[in-house]
Each structure stands twice: as structure tokens, then as C-alpha cells.
Design a protein around this motif. Structure first.
Motif, PDB file in Angstrom:
ATOM      1  N   ALA A 189      23.619  18.517  12.138  1.00  0.00           N
ATOM      2  CA  ALA A 189      22.624  17.546  11.667  1.00  0.00           C
ATOM      3  C   ALA A 189      23.154  16.122  11.794  1.00  0.00           C
ATOM      4  O   ALA A 189      22.426  15.207  12.197  1.00  0.00           O
ATOM      5  CB  ALA A 189      22.247  17.855  10.220  1.00  0.00           C
ATOM      6  N   ALA A 190      24.432  15.924  11.483  1.00  0.00           N
ATOM      7  CA  ALA A 190      25.020  14.593  11.602  1.00  0.00           C
ATOM      8  C   ALA A 190      25.090  14.161  13.053  1.00  0.00           C
ATOM      9  O   ALA A 190      24.812  13.003  13.391  1.00  0.00           O
ATOM     10  CB  ALA A 190      26.414  14.590  10.980  1.00  0.00           C
ATOM     11  N   GLY A 191      25.467  15.091  13.943  1.00  0.00           N
ATOM     12  CA  GLY A 191      25.546  14.764  15.358  1.00  0.00           C
ATOM     13  C   GLY A 191      24.215  14.369  15.942  1.00  0.00           C
ATOM     14  O   GLY A 191      24.131  13.476  16.799  1.00  0.00           O
ATOM     15  N   ALA A 192      23.143  15.017  15.477  1.00  0.00           N
ATOM     16  CA  ALA A 192      21.809  14.688  15.974  1.00  0.00           C
ATOM     17  C   ALA A 192      21.390  13.286  15.560  1.00  0.00           C
ATOM     18  O   ALA A 192      20.577  12.644  16.232  1.00  0.00           O
ATOM     19  CB  ALA A 192      20.795  15.707  15.458  1.00  0.00           C
ATOM     20  N   ALA A 193      21.956  12.796  14.450  1.00  0.00           N
ATOM     21  CA  ALA A 193      21.570  11.478  13.945  1.00  0.00           C
ATOM     22  C   ALA A 193      22.467  10.358  14.452  1.00  0.00           C
ATOM     23  O   ALA A 193      22.130   9.182  14.293  1.00  0.00           O
ATOM     24  CB  ALA A 193      21.582  11.496  12.419  1.00  0.00           C
ATOM     25  N   LEU A 194      23.608  10.715  15.049  1.00  0.00           N
ATOM     26  CA  LEU A 194      24.533   9.698  15.536  1.00  0.00           C
ATOM     27  C   LEU A 194      24.379   9.526  17.041  1.00  0.00           C
ATOM     28  O   LEU A 194      24.463  10.508  17.786  1.00  0.00           O
ATOM     29  CB  LEU A 194      25.973  10.089  15.227  1.00  0.00           C
ATOM     30  CG  LEU A 194      26.429  10.001  13.772  1.00  0.00           C
ATOM     31  CD1 LEU A 194      27.833  10.566  13.636  1.00  0.00           C
ATOM     32  CD2 LEU A 194      26.403   8.564  13.286  1.00  0.00           C
ATOM     33  N   PRO A 195      24.165   8.302  17.541  1.00  0.00           N
ATOM     34  CA  PRO A 195      24.042   8.093  18.985  1.00  0.00           C
ATOM     35  C   PRO A 195      25.296   8.535  19.723  1.00  0.00           C
ATOM     36  O   PRO A 195      26.413   8.182  19.346  1.00  0.00           O
ATOM     37  CB  PRO A 195      23.850   6.569  19.101  1.00  0.00           C
ATOM     38  CG  PRO A 195      23.384   6.123  17.754  1.00  0.00           C
ATOM     39  CD  PRO A 195      24.011   7.062  16.772  1.00  0.00           C
ATOM     40  N   GLY A 196      25.112   9.360  20.756  1.00  0.00           N
ATOM     41  CA  GLY A 196      26.225   9.797  21.585  1.00  0.00           C
ATOM     42  C   GLY A 196      27.174  10.771  20.925  1.00  0.00           C
ATOM     43  O   GLY A 196      28.292  10.953  21.392  1.00  0.00           O
ATOM     44  N   ALA A 197      26.745  11.426  19.817  1.00  0.00           N
ATOM     45  CA  ALA A 197      27.646  12.324  19.090  1.00  0.00           C
ATOM     46  C   ALA A 197      27.057  13.719  18.950  1.00  0.00           C
ATOM     47  O   ALA A 197      27.344  14.416  17.995  1.00  0.00           O
ATOM     48  CB  ALA A 197      27.961  11.738  17.717  1.00  0.00           C
ATOM     49  N   ALA A 198      26.239  14.126  19.906  1.00  0.00           N
ATOM     50  CA  ALA A 198      25.576  15.428  19.802  1.00  0.00           C
ATOM     51  C   ALA A 198      26.566  16.586  19.912  1.00  0.00           C
ATOM     52  O   ALA A 198      26.316  17.669  19.393  1.00  0.00           O
ATOM     53  CB  ALA A 198      24.503  15.553  20.879  1.00  0.00           C
ATOM     54  N   ASP A 199      27.698  16.380  20.581  1.00  0.00           N
ATOM     55  CA  ASP A 199      28.664  17.458  20.795  1.00  0.00           C
ATOM     56  C   ASP A 199      29.912  17.259  19.938  1.00  0.00           C
ATOM     57  O   ASP A 199      31.043  17.351  20.417  1.00  0.00           O
ATOM     58  CB  ASP A 199      29.051  17.538  22.278  1.00  0.00           C
ATOM     59  CG  ASP A 199      27.871  17.924  23.151  1.00  0.00           C
ATOM     60  OD1 ASP A 199      27.044  18.725  22.688  1.00  0.00           O
ATOM     61  OD2 ASP A 199      27.781  17.414  24.282  1.00  0.00           O
ATOM     62  N   LEU A 200      29.709  17.006  18.682  1.00  0.00           N
ATOM     63  CA  LEU A 200      30.830  16.803  17.782  1.00  0.00           C
ATOM     64  C   LEU A 200      31.642  18.091  17.618  1.00  0.00           C
ATOM     65  O   LEU A 200      31.076  19.188  17.608  1.00  0.00           O
ATOM     66  CB  LEU A 200      30.331  16.373  16.402  1.00  0.00           C
ATOM     67  CG  LEU A 200      29.835  14.944  16.239  1.00  0.00           C
ATOM     68  CD1 LEU A 200      29.200  14.778  14.863  1.00  0.00           C
ATOM     69  CD2 LEU A 200      30.987  13.950  16.390  1.00  0.00           C
ATOM     70  N   PRO A 201      32.957  17.988  17.466  1.00  0.00           N
ATOM     71  CA  PRO A 201      33.729  19.171  17.069  1.00  0.00           C
ATOM     72  C   PRO A 201      33.240  19.652  15.701  1.00  0.00           C
ATOM     73  O   PRO A 201      32.889  18.851  14.840  1.00  0.00           O
ATOM     74  CB  PRO A 201      35.167  18.632  16.983  1.00  0.00           C
ATOM     75  CG  PRO A 201      35.165  17.360  17.742  1.00  0.00           C
ATOM     76  CD  PRO A 201      33.789  16.793  17.634  1.00  0.00           C
ATOM     77  N   GLY A 202      33.208  20.947  15.519  1.00  0.00           N
ATOM     78  CA  GLY A 202      32.799  21.490  14.231  1.00  0.00           C
ATOM     79  C   GLY A 202      31.364  21.959  14.171  1.00  0.00           C
ATOM     80  O   GLY A 202      30.893  22.371  13.108  1.00  0.00           O
ATOM     81  N   THR A 203      30.652  21.933  15.310  1.00  0.00           N
ATOM     82  CA  THR A 203      29.253  22.369  15.306  1.00  0.00           C
ATOM     83  C   THR A 203      29.096  23.869  15.535  1.00  0.00           C
ATOM     84  O   THR A 203      28.014  24.415  15.337  1.00  0.00           O
ATOM     85  CB  THR A 203      28.463  21.628  16.403  1.00  0.00           C
ATOM     86  OG1 THR A 203      29.067  21.900  17.673  1.00  0.00           O
ATOM     87  CG2 THR A 203      28.450  20.123  16.160  1.00  0.00           C
TER      88      THR A 203
END
Length: 393
Positions: free
Chosen positions: A127-141
Motif C-alpha cells: 500500500a505504501a509503495g502504491a502511494a509513493l512515486p517510483g516505489a512500486a517495487d519496494l523490498p518487503g512486498t
């Protein structure tokens, strides 16, 4: 009639004084002084050094070393509509006051080396990655896959929030947990919790020690212990929102102690690939040097058996980085191990366990009953709240 004289006689005074002196000497006589003939007040136990709660990394991962003797893990979910950012900021503020010893909810206990480590589960990271520009593939998803030898109830798989609370004082751990959960209130719903204890520490290298587990073997010898190894295999370098954090795997395992204890010492050592007493690999050398996996007997058999844990879980054999293990022995709901590993790539764990699943002799004595993975948030300070890089408050 003559008035009674209430002043004590000299004999009564001497008797009372002697009794008081005897009581004082008895109360001040320690076990040591009783044996040696010396009298004195018992020495107060040395308080463990505080572990800084603020900084680039959260405490309770690489520090302190060795890890504290007592742990409580709490896994919970966030309620619908709860703001993760606001909750995490409040938890961070509570961690500061608890570790500083200024929180009245400590009930007068000294925090000592109390650490609280906070992680968030894949659902919140996605959910956080979807809201952050350029962070859709965050570690921990990514959620952990299912493995063999698991018997896990639905509420003991996964979770949104991890609280790992550790201290040398066993009283501090549940008191700190109660304070943190009181701060969270009805915004969280607890899934499961597990307490654990570390066995006696055994030196395994320069300034390094590891505990014995319930099977009698030293646990957590290999890991990213140097600063260079930790930069390579432990801490996340980016994206900026998670830099300084790491990934945790938490798994509760039952151990078949009765069946393992029925083995001879040689058979037990073949399961692990190490000597039970010393931790030295069956191939020889030192504890910290690691096994020589190519070493063989004169008749061509591997000194470290093909299905030994030291071989099947070896990072070079699997082709992954090192994981830092901070595991604790447990005795309820059944004797076993609370396995906790930290790594900056979840594949370090999943590829290792997949490789072990095929032939590791140790797995035959284990059954996993709870499992989850979490992004351990970067460190925080007074200007930068816990979780602020990932979640808006």
C-alpha cells in the motif's frame, strides 16, 4: 499504689541491642561472606549497558551483541482505516521513553538494555509503495511461500505489524509490551505472540558469541558479522524510503526433542555437521572458519555429510548472501525454536529453505507452526519519526 517504672533496665537494653545487632549481621551476610567469614551488603548486579534506540538502524538487529537473554514477539494486524504513519510515529515516541526509563508505564523497572524493533508486513508495504512515486517495487512486498513440514493456523501466518521486544531483565519485556500495546489501543488486533529465552552464550569468534539451542548445539554461528558483510547482506541500501532497514523472517518451530535425543552424539553431530560440544565443523578447523565441504575420509565419504545442515544451508552452496540469525528457544506451546533471520533479500531465506527442504537432515525434526515476514523499518530520531519515510502521518 506505686507507679510502674517504664524505663528499660540495663539488662533489657543490652538484650535488645544484641538482638538487633544479630539481625543486622544476618541480613547483611551474603552467601559469599557466609562462606568466607566476611560480612557486608550484597553487591548489586551490574546493570546491562543501554542500547541506543535512535540512529540509522533500529536496535535489536545487529545490536546488542550478543543478543539479550529474553524476548517477546507480538504479531498484529491494523484495523480498517488506521493510519500506519500516525501509529508508527506514536510507537517510536513510546520506544524513546521506554528505553530511556522515563515512561511511568515501566512501573519503576530500569530498562537496562531494552530494545524494541518494529516491522511492517507485505500488505502495508504494498500500500505504501502504491502511494509513493517510483516505489512500486519496494523490498518487503512479498509474502513468504508455503513450505513443507508446516502446520500453521490461518491467524498465525502473515501479519501487518511486528514488535520484537528484547531485554536482559525478563520482567521488563512484558511490561514494555503492555505499554506499547496500550499506546496502540484498538487500532491493532493481536494475531499471536511468542516469548523465548537464549541459552548460554559460547564464543564463536572475535567479540562474537552465540547461544545453544534446545538440541544442545550452538545456534547462529555463521552470519554477516563484520560491517562490510552487513552492508552487503543485511541492510537495505535503497530506495531512500527503506534505506537502513532490513527484512525479517519469523518462524516458530516445534522440535522433536525425544526423537533427536534418542540418537547417539555422533548421529546428532552428523545431522548438524558440527561437533555438539564445541561447534567446530566435522571437517575440522575452528568454529568461525566454517566447514570445508570438500573434505573427505580416506574411503571417499564427506566429513560433513551430504544431508548435514551445515552443508544444505551453506550460503555458498545455495548461492545467496548471509542471513543474521537472532533465534530464541521456546518451551510453549511446545518445545522448539523461534527462528528469526534478518537479510536484505528475501531470497536469501526462501532459496536456503528450498534447498534444505530437499535433503536437510535437521528439518525432519522440525514442524513450523507460525510464519511471517516483515520489512524492518529504518532507524529514527527526534526529527524523523519511525516509519516517516514510507508512510504519511
Amino acid at each position: 499504689m506505686r507507679r510502674a517504672d517504664h524505663r528499660p533496665s540495663r539488662r533489657a537494653f543490652l538484650d535488645a541491642t544484641g538482638a538487633l545487632m544479630a539481625a543486622g549481621l544476618t541480613a547483611g551476610c551474603t552467601a559469599e561472606s557466609a562462606g568466607s567469614g566476611r560480612h557486608g551488603a550484597p553487591a548489586a548486579p551490574a546493570s546491562p549497558a543501554p542500547v541506543p534506540a535512535l540512529g540509522r538502524h533500529q536496535a535489536g538487529v545487529a545490536l546488542p551483541q550478543p543478543a539479550q537473554g529474553n524476548l517477546l514477539v507480538v504479531v498484529a494486524d491494523l484495523g480498517t482505516g488506521v493510519s500506519p504513519g500516525a501509529l508508527l510515529a506514536e510507537l517510536g515516541a513510546a520506544i524513546r521513553t521506554l528505553t530511556a526509563g522515563t515512561d511511568p508505564r515501566l512501573l519503576g523497572l530500569a530498562p537496562g538494555d531494552l530494545t524494541v524493533t518494529v516491522g511492517v508486513g507485505p500488505r502495508l508495504v504494498r500500500a505504501a509503495g502504491a502511494a509513493l512515486p517510483g516505489a512500486a517495487d519496494l523490498p518487503g512486498t512479498t509474502d513468504l511461500p508455503r513450505f513443507s513440514r508446516e502446520r500453521i493456523a490461518p491467524h498465525e501466518r502473515g501479519g501487518d505489524l511486528l514488535l520484537q521486544i528484547c531485554a536482559s531483565d525478563p520482567l521488563v519485556v512484558p511490561v514494555a509490551a503492555a505499554a506499547l500495546l496500550e499506546r496502540a489501543g484498538d487500532r491493532v488486533r493481536e494475531r499471536w505472540r511468542q516469548s523465548g529465552r537464549r541459552g548460554p552464550n559460547v564464543p564463536v569468534g572475535k567479540d562474537l558469541a552465540a547461544p545453544r539451542n534446545l538440541l544442545g548445539f550452538i545456534d547462529g554461528i555463521v552470519g554477516p558479522h563484520s560491517a562490510a558483510e552487513q552492508r552487503r547482506d543485511l541492510w537495505l541500501a535503497g530506495p531512500p524510503a527503506v534505506a537502513g532497514g532490513t527484512l525479517a523472517v519469523v518462524r516458530r518451530m516445534e522440535l522433536d526433542l525425544r526423537r533427536f535425543a534418542a540418537l547417539s552424539v555422533a548421529e546428532q553431530e552428523a545431522v548438524f555437521g558440527r561437533r555438539r560440544a564445541s561447534g567446530v565443523p566435522l571437517s575440522g578447523g575452528t568454529v568461525a572458519a566454517g566447514p570445508d565441504l570438500g573434505a573427505k575420509t580416506p574411503d571417499g565419504r564427506y566429513l560433513v555429510p551430504a544431508d548435514a545442515h551445515a552443508r544444505r544451508a551453506h550460503a555458498t552452496v545455495v548461492g545467496v548472501g548471509l542471513m543474521l540469525r537472532r533465534s530464541y528457544s521456546i518451551d510453549a506451546p511446545a518445545p522448539g525454536l523461534l527462528f528469526i533471520s534478518f537479510q536484505n533479500d528475501l531470497r536469501t531465506f526462501t532459496a536456503t529453505l528450498t534447498h534444505m527442504d530437499a535433503a536437510d537432515a535437521l528439518l525432519g525434526f522440525t514442524t513450523t507452526t507460525a510464519s511471517a515476514t516483515f520489512l524492518i523499518l529504518p532507524g529514527f530520531d527526534r526529527q524523523r519519526a519511525l516509519g516517516s519515510g514510507l508512510f504519511a502521518r
